[in-house]
Write an enzyme that holds these catalytic residues in place. Structure first.
Site, PDB file in Angstrom:
ATOM      1  N   ARG A 134      10.937  -1.449  11.625  1.00  0.00           N
ATOM      2  CA  ARG A 134      10.050  -1.025  12.700  1.00  0.00           C
ATOM      3  C   ARG A 134       9.924  -2.145  13.717  1.00  0.00           C
ATOM      4  NH1 ARG A 134       4.808   0.849   9.537  1.00  0.00           N
ATOM      5  NH2 ARG A 134       3.895  -0.026  11.409  1.00  0.00           N
ATOM      6  N   ARG A 166      -2.492  -6.617  14.202  1.00  0.00           N
ATOM      7  CA  ARG A 166      -2.814  -5.628  13.163  1.00  0.00           C
ATOM      8  C   ARG A 166      -3.647  -6.272  12.060  1.00  0.00           C
ATOM      9  NH1 ARG A 166       3.142  -4.190  12.641  1.00  0.00           N
ATOM     10  NH2 ARG A 166       2.760  -3.164  10.672  1.00  0.00           N
ATOM     11  N   ARG A 186      10.446  -5.582   5.276  1.00  0.00           N
ATOM     12  CA  ARG A 186      10.525  -4.178   4.844  1.00  0.00           C
ATOM     13  C   ARG A 186      11.397  -3.346   5.775  1.00  0.00           C
ATOM     14  NH1 ARG A 186       4.369  -2.070   5.629  1.00  0.00           N
ATOM     15  NH2 ARG A 186       4.258  -2.260   7.880  1.00  0.00           N
ATOM     16  N   ARG A 228      -9.441   2.912   9.760  1.00  0.00           N
ATOM     17  CA  ARG A 228      -9.046   1.530  10.013  1.00  0.00           C
ATOM     18  C   ARG A 228     -10.173   0.739  10.655  1.00  0.00           C
ATOM     19  NH1 ARG A 228      -3.310   2.112  10.141  1.00  0.00           N
ATOM     20  NH2 ARG A 228      -2.141   0.267  10.730  1.00  0.00           N
ATOM     21  N   LYS A 239       0.823  -1.216   0.000  1.00  0.00           N
ATOM     22  CA  LYS A 239       0.000   0.000   0.000  1.00  0.00           C
ATOM     23  C   LYS A 239       0.859   1.269   0.000  1.00  0.00           C
ATOM     24  CE  LYS A 239      -2.207   0.102   3.730  1.00  0.00           C
ATOM     25  NZ  LYS A 239      -1.876   1.005   4.817  1.00  0.00           N
TER      26      LYS A 239
HETATM   27  P1  AMP Z   1       0.896   1.762  10.258  1.00  0.00           P
HETATM   28  O1  AMP Z   1       2.157   2.501   9.983  1.00  0.00           O
HETATM   29  O2  AMP Z   1      -0.232   2.183   9.347  1.00  0.00           O
HETATM   30  O3  AMP Z   1       1.095   0.273  10.283  1.00  0.00           O
HETATM   31  O4  AMP Z   1       0.426   2.195  11.729  1.00  0.00           O
HETATM   32  C1  AMP Z   1       1.215   1.879  12.855  1.00  0.00           C
HETATM   33  C2  AMP Z   1       0.363   1.901  14.102  1.00  0.00           C
HETATM   34  O5  AMP Z   1      -0.177   3.213  14.311  1.00  0.00           O
HETATM   35  C3  AMP Z   1      -0.845   0.991  14.078  1.00  0.00           C
HETATM   36  O6  AMP Z   1      -0.533  -0.366  14.408  1.00  0.00           O
HETATM   37  C4  AMP Z   1      -1.735   1.645  15.134  1.00  0.00           C
HETATM   38  O7  AMP Z   1      -1.267   1.345  16.442  1.00  0.00           O
HETATM   39  C5  AMP Z   1      -1.480   3.121  14.885  1.00  0.00           C
HETATM   40  N1  AMP Z   1      -2.454   3.662  13.908  1.00  0.00           N
HETATM   41  C6  AMP Z   1      -2.207   4.031  12.625  1.00  0.00           C
HETATM   42  N2  AMP Z   1      -3.342   4.425  12.020  1.00  0.00           N
HETATM   43  C7  AMP Z   1      -4.330   4.301  12.938  1.00  0.00           C
HETATM   44  C8  AMP Z   1      -5.729   4.524  12.920  1.00  0.00           C
HETATM   45  N3  AMP Z   1      -6.370   4.946  11.810  1.00  0.00           N
HETATM   46  N4  AMP Z   1      -6.437   4.294  14.059  1.00  0.00           N
HETATM   47  C9  AMP Z   1      -5.827   3.867  15.178  1.00  0.00           C
HETATM   48  N5  AMP Z   1      -4.509   3.588  15.262  1.00  0.00           N
HETATM   49  C10 AMP Z   1      -3.759   3.809  14.154  1.00  0.00           C
END
Ligand code: AMP
Length: 223
Positions: free
Chosen positions: A164, A176, A125, A86, A13
């Site tokens: 990460r 997730r 990644r 999300r 994505k």
């Molecule tokens: P990502 O980089 O998109 O994988 O986001 C990393 C982490 O940020 C996620 O596992 C959540 O803990 C938090 N996070 C990101 N976007 C959201 C969202 N829309 N709602 C709640 N938590 C979020």
């Protein structure tokens, strides 16, 4: 041009988002990246969000929703939003906020990928210290990091790479994905919300193909 992108973590994505962002010259807004910036900067919001992020849980809506809406408001020239909504509740909150502000949502992009494949991809990644939009992955030839002085560095700019913490933790990945593939209240339910409510064209692409194939399928469906 305002676009939402959906896809499980590991579906490519971010990579596809960077290509679409270039096409329309719009801001690439990633909710996860905004949180990571806050954590890096030691802000109050970052401190509150960190414990949830480390566990792979969603950060509560009272923190996340206003943070994202404020960022959209600061990018009136158009955006590609990644990582938000999300959940079905966030989709409803976003839909309402956009309608209230008279903002059109032009496209919803959905990248489809099997959960096991997504998990394997996540673990390989790497993040570039200089630019979030420099994709690097140890298992994909097209975006493999390069070696410099015995160390892997960003293939685009030579910047330092890191993984990460939540990408190396199998339980956090699983959590997730539980949230993503949940079609009752989770992210798939959010995608379905936009499918069912009409108004915005939803483009679904098969994320198991190569980066090039996915992007050309995507580009063929975007005007
Ligand atoms: P990502 O980089 O998109 O994988 O986001 C990393 C982490 O940020 C996620 O596992 C959540 O803990 C938090 N996070 C990101 N976007 C959201 C969202 N829309 N709602 C709640 N938590 C979020």
């Amino acid at each position: 041009m305002n676009i939402l992108t959906f896809g499980p973590n590991g579906s490519g994505k971010g990579t596809q988002g960077a290509i679409v962002k270039e096409k329309y010259n719009i801001a690439h807004i990633e909710s996860g990246a905004i949180f990571r910036e806050h954590i890096k900067g030691g802000t109050e919001l970052g401190k509150k969000a960190k414990e949830y992020i480390d566990r792979g849980d969603l950060v509560p809506d009272d923190i996340t929703v206003p943070m994202v809406l404020e960022t959209l408001d600061n990018n009136k020239g158009g955006w590609l939003l990644d990582g938000f909504p999300r959940s079905k509740a966030q989709a409803e909150a976003l839909d309402k906020a956009l309608k209230d502000a008279g903002i059109t949502l032009d496209y919803v992009i959905e990248i489809l990928l099997d959960r096991e494949i997504a998990k394997d991809r996540i673990m390989g990644r790497r993040l570039c210290a200089n630019d979030n939009n420099h994709p690097n992955h140890i298992a994909f030839e097209a975006i493999k990091p390069v070696e410099k002085d015995g160390k892997l560095v960003c293939r685009v700019c030579g910047g330092e790479l890191s993984a990460r913490a939540d990408d190396q933790d199998v339980d956090a990945i699983s959590k997730r994905h539980d949230i993503y593939y949940d079609d009752v209240t989770g992210t798939v339910a959010a995608v379905n919300y936009f499918k069912e409510n009409g108004g915005t064209k939803v483009i679904s692409v098969d994320g198991s193909a190569s980066i090039k194939e996915v992007s050309s399928s995507l580009m063929g469906q975007l005007s």
